[in-house]
Write an enzyme that holds these catalytic residues in place. Structure first.
Site, PDB file in Angstrom:
ATOM      1  N   PHE A 111      42.709  34.191  51.029  1.00  0.00           N
ATOM      2  CA  PHE A 111      43.376  33.070  51.322  1.00  0.00           C
ATOM      3  C   PHE A 111      44.166  32.803  49.920  1.00  0.00           C
ATOM      4  CE2 PHE A 111      41.103  31.591  55.475  1.00  0.00           C
ATOM      5  CZ  PHE A 111      41.417  32.628  56.147  1.00  0.00           C
ATOM      6  N   GLU A 132      46.900  45.478  55.454  1.00  0.00           N
ATOM      7  CA  GLU A 132      46.329  46.352  54.465  1.00  0.00           C
ATOM      8  C   GLU A 132      46.607  47.899  54.726  1.00  0.00           C
ATOM      9  OE1 GLU A 132      42.066  45.700  54.346  1.00  0.00           O
ATOM     10  OE2 GLU A 132      42.028  46.848  52.520  1.00  0.00           O
ATOM     11  N   CYS A 141      38.619  34.809  49.391  1.00  0.00           N
ATOM     12  CA  CYS A 141      37.906  35.933  49.678  1.00  0.00           C
ATOM     13  C   CYS A 141      38.187  36.971  48.408  1.00  0.00           C
ATOM     14  CB  CYS A 141      38.494  36.431  50.965  1.00  0.00           C
ATOM     15  SG  CYS A 141      38.815  35.350  52.038  1.00  0.00           S
ATOM     16  N   HIS A 186      31.663  39.386  56.435  1.00  0.00           N
ATOM     17  CA  HIS A 186      32.661  39.130  55.475  1.00  0.00           C
ATOM     18  C   HIS A 186      31.751  37.929  54.501  1.00  0.00           C
ATOM     19  CE1 HIS A 186      36.020  37.888  52.880  1.00  0.00           C
ATOM     20  NE2 HIS A 186      36.849  37.845  53.884  1.00  0.00           N
ATOM     21  N   HIS A 197      39.506  45.898  52.451  1.00  0.00           N
ATOM     22  CA  HIS A 197      38.965  44.377  52.641  1.00  0.00           C
ATOM     23  C   HIS A 197      38.820  44.494  53.920  1.00  0.00           C
ATOM     24  CE1 HIS A 197      38.815  40.274  51.883  1.00  0.00           C
ATOM     25  NE2 HIS A 197      39.793  39.937  52.504  1.00  0.00           N
ATOM     26  N   LYS A 221      32.673  45.733  55.889  1.00  0.00           N
ATOM     27  CA  LYS A 221      32.471  44.167  56.789  1.00  0.00           C
ATOM     28  C   LYS A 221      32.126  44.770  58.034  1.00  0.00           C
ATOM     29  CE  LYS A 221      35.217  41.701  53.745  1.00  0.00           C
ATOM     30  NZ  LYS A 221      36.103  42.599  53.035  1.00  0.00           N
TER      31      LYS A 221
END
Lengths: 425, 433
Positions: B414, B329, B178, B355, B318, B350
């Protein structure tokens, strides 16, 4: 113009069909031993192109050094972890950090980068779905509803192209700048280039650079054959009868470090990275220009970036993948850049095979080992050089390197070319 | 350090679930409309999650006039080709035979593999447990189809873009899950800074809205199962968040060395001023709850951009809408901004377009450039229930008019890679002599 900060090498590791250390692999090269042999992983009796350089006695748990981790990684990750571990160990990284106080150790980890060239997804990754596909007759509603009971829940994580980045980072506590480059067979070299650039730019004080790939799987080999890229029996770089490449598997890794960091740690310096150059031919995925434009531009840029003259180069480690088009254009490019007085040219794929995403990394590791010995290994599968580039100084037998500097070339799909200039310590 | 080259963003291209170009995507992001919906491009009726944010009404042949090129393109490659075309047209500059070697290309590429039709047909024809039967593979349609090979290559997107636009310099494809899109754009910035190239096309593309991609996320329990309410399923930072909504698309930017852009009188959306790139080295799927990892990425991006937390007016988070990501985050934003955490505006786009995985960081970089250019902050949609672990100054309800000096874009992948890009208003000179 300020001088570029020096980037040195303080550790290296390699694994492929020819051995599990840079020294053992170069020994094999100098003894004329090739790891290319009939594939043992599956029955190749009816296989159109049955030759590759597999890692013999592959034992995942031993190589990965952690049996539990095997649930989360694949063969390509195992070899990457192994090579990285060798480079990190030789550099004395963990031992040195262990002697620092907590704050200094944390900073040391944050000032360490990690750059990986990865083969990325393979076809085999997706075979975990086969049992469920067969059970549900390939019908999507059933596939979806039986998913959780029918497929390893860790499938996605096990298949991540950036698994080596993740697990080397966790194992060695590396927390600095990083990249995972999935750019076919320039990936490994670009990992070294970006690691060295990160250090030169002051983003990190040291970085582990790794290239890893295990492309020898039935579906992949079949496609390379379908594209006309594989040899029948032997990989003969620059030979007039060359008929293609052959695959190998494995990984190469380097610990790169700023000169200041290596000196502060008292680390032994194995060599240094002097410069890199890049070009792309952009003719398409598989197309290559006949005139060698890409490799020629990459080599000229690398010499300029290193601040050396072509006459300073002691040996050239060619991509030499054995395909008619790539070798011919590469030879023309070398002759174009180096003229009539080119240094000895060699390549390693005749013995270790084409490691694809790992190729540029392991071949750079081996170039350092060859430079250390002052020897340019020969190409024993070369019988008669192609008259189209008869002046190319390749040989069946080993030669002396003209200097302690080597230029290494990598070429990949999409017309990407990269050249790296390195020097022995 | 300040003598190094500055990098200008002069062209943008977007194909997203929020719109098939920059203008329509930007309009959606100001409206706060969430684009989640039932999956239509394959039969997802059996999956535990049956919703996604799809790119709609996209006809590759209508926007790419090269049939031969499209033959080699899968869905995500077609998004990339369309977005890159837009970016070049928008910038008003493109490689010529003379300038080609000075143009670079950096793309964030998704996980490559076979599409469902090829995978399922191969599984039925040649599957042998969790392996393939080599003999039956030899006779299978999938095994004989060279297009499966070409489309599955990591370098396939790079090769298509390079060929279409004649890019002759450094070209690379990166994948850090990502974080891929953000890392690709950061890589391109560094290539210009260190003089390897003068200009670059940079971005990301992905589509995991397919049976294999969706399956991977369903198995991990990472996607929201709110099938009955798809437009509220993605709700970053909301206390009831329960997973992300899968999106797809592509985002590309044209980058130029500052002087190069000035010399031709280009419109500069923003300066791409900083890249912070850290590794969490904690767990595969999560950062530490303390924010360790993302904290360093944001701090390094600010330092790289000669900026301080006080200069930042907008953070494009994110914000995936997963319980763990948003908590970690948020913690990181609080550590980096300290007392200023209540002042800086935050939103996760998002919430509206889902995403986009390997494309996310690239699309969100373009959104930061638009925020600076227009002085408008896009919405964090679907935020209703405050989470004490995620107390942020979220842009809720309506888009917020706000002059932006510095914007940050986070992409956390990830595998533990964290990318933070810092963008400066072209005329903001704070922190620089």
């Amino acid at each position: 113009m300020t001088a570029k900060p020096a980037v040195v090498v303080t550790g290296s590791g390699a694994i492929c069909g020819s051995g599990r250390s840079p020294a053992a692999i170069v020994d094999a090269l100098l003894e004329g031993r090739s790891a290319l042999a009939p594939i043992a992983t599956w029955d190749v009796a009816h296989w159109p192109r049955p030759i590759a350089a597999e890692i013999a006695d592959y034992n995942a748990a031993v190589l990965a050094g952690d049996r539990k981790l095997l649930k989360l990684i694949r063969r390509t990750d195992v070899v990457g972890l192994y090579a990285a571990g060798e480079a990190v160990a030789e550099a004395g990284f963990v031992v040195y950090r262990g002697g620092l106080d907590e704050a200094a150790a944390a900073r040391f980890s944050e000032r360490t980068g990690l750059y990986v060239g990865s083969g990325g997804g393979t076809y085999q990754n997706q075979y975990d779905y086969f049992p469920l596909i067969r059970e549900t007759g390939g019908e999507l509603p059933g596939f979806g509803s039986e998913l959780v009971s029918g497929v390893n829940p860790m499938w996605l994580l096990k298949s991540l192209p950036n698994n080596v980045l993740c697990h080397v980072g966790i194992r060695f506590g590396i927390k600095g700048p990083n990249a995972c480059i999935t750019n076919h067979s320039v990936s490994g070299m670009l990992a070294i280039v970006e690691g060295a650039a990160g250090i030169a730019n002051g983003e990190a004080d040291r970085a582990v650079a790794i290239g890893h790939d295990t492309p020898i799987e039935p579906q992949n080999v079949l496609y390379y054959h379908g594209a006309g890229l594989l040899a029948r029996e032997m990989l003969r770089p620059f030979d007039e009868s060359r008929d293609g490449s052959l695959m190998g598997e494995g990984a190469g890794a380097l610990m790169l470090e700023s000169d200041a960091s290596a000196r502060a740690r008292g680390a032994a310096v194995l060599g240094r990275v002097l410069g890199a150059g890049h070009a792309t031919e952009s003719e398409g995925l598989l197309a290559i220009r006949e005139d060698g434009d890409g490799p020629a531009r990459a080599m000229r840029a690398a010499l300029a970036d290193a601040g050396i003259d072509r006459g300073d180069v002691g040996m050239i480690v060619a991509h030499g993948n054995g395909t008619p088009a790539s070798d011919a254009s590469e030879a023309l490019a070398i002759l174009d850049v180096f003229g009539a007085n080119a240094p000895p040219v060699t390549g390693f794929k005749w013995a270790i095979g084409h490691l694809i995403a790992a190729a540029g990394a392991i071949e750079t590791v081996l170039a350092f080992e060859a430079l250390r010995r002052g020897v340019v290994p020969g190409i024993p599968t070369l019988e008669r050089i192609d008259p189209a580039f008869a002046a190319l100084p390749v040989s069946r037998t080993a030669a002396r390197s003209r200097s302690d500097i080597a230029l290494v070339l990598s070429r990949g799909f999409g017309g990407t070319d990269a050249a790296l200039v390195v020097r022995a310590a | 350090m300040t003598a190094r080259r500055r990098v200008a963003i002069t062209g943008l291209g977007l194909v997203t679930p929020a719109g098939n170009d920059v203008a329509s995507t930007w309009a959606t992001l100001q409206s706060g409309r969430s684009m989640g919906g039932p999956i239509t491009i394959f039969d997802a009726s059996g999956f535990s999650t049956r919703i996604a944010a799809e790119v709609k009404n996209f006809d590759p042949r209508a926007v790419i006039d090269d049939r031969r090129l499209l033959k080699y393109a899968n869905r995500s490659h077609a998004f990339a080709l369309a977005a890159a075309d837009q970016a070049f047209a928008d910038a008003g500059v493109r490689p010529t035979p003379a300038t080609s070697p000075r143009w670079g290309l950096a793309v964030g590429t998704g996980m490559m593999g076979m599409g469902w039709p090829e995978l399922s047909s191969l599984g039925l024809a040649a599957g042998d447990g969790e392996d393939v039967d080599p003999e039956r593979l030899l006779a299978s349609d999938t095994g004989r189809d060279p297009m499966v090979f070409c489309r599955a290559q990591n370098a396939a997107g790079l090769a298509l873009l390079g060929r279409r636009h004649g890019i002759g310099g450094y070209a690379t494809s990166v994948h850090t899950a990502c974080a891929s899109g953000g890392q690709a754009i950061g890589t391109a910035m560094k290539l210009i800074r260190r003089g390897t190239v003068d200009c670059a096309l940079a971005g990301g593309f992905d589509s995991m809205v397919n049976p294999v991609g969706l399956a991977g996320f369903c198995l991990l329990g990472a996607v929201s199962p709110d099938n009955d309410d798809p437009t509220h399923a993605s709700r970053p930072f909301d206390a009831t968040r329960n997973g992300f909504v899968l999106g797809e698309g592509a985002g590309f930017v044209v980058l130029e060395a500052w002087e190069h852009a000035l010399a031709r009188g280009a419109r500069i959306y923003a300066e791409l001023a900083g890249d912070g790139n850290s590794l969490s080295s904690y767990r595969i799927t999560d950062s530490h709850p303390s924010g360790d990892g993302p904290i360093q990425a944001m701090r390094w991006a600010l330092a790289d951009a000669d900026a301080t937390p006080d200069d930042v007016d907008y953070v494009n988070a994110h914000g995936t809408s997963t319980p763990m990501n948003d908590r970690s985050e948020s913690a990181a934003i609080h550590v980096v901004f300290g007392d200023g955490a209540g002042r800086v505006s935050v939103s996760s786009t998002k919430s509206m377009m889902g995403h986009l995985i390997a494309a996310a960081g690239a699309v969100e970089a373009a959104i930061c450039a638009l925020s600076i250019h227009h002085g408008v902050l896009p919405v964090n949609a679907n935020y209703v229930n405050p989470d004490p672990d995620c107390e942020l100054n979220l842009v809720t309800g309506q888009a917020r008019p706000h002059a932006v000096r510095v914007a940050l874009s986070n992409s956390l992948g990830f595998g533990g890679s964290n990318s933070c890009l810092a963008f400066r208003h072209p005329e903001f000179d704070g922190g620089r002599a």
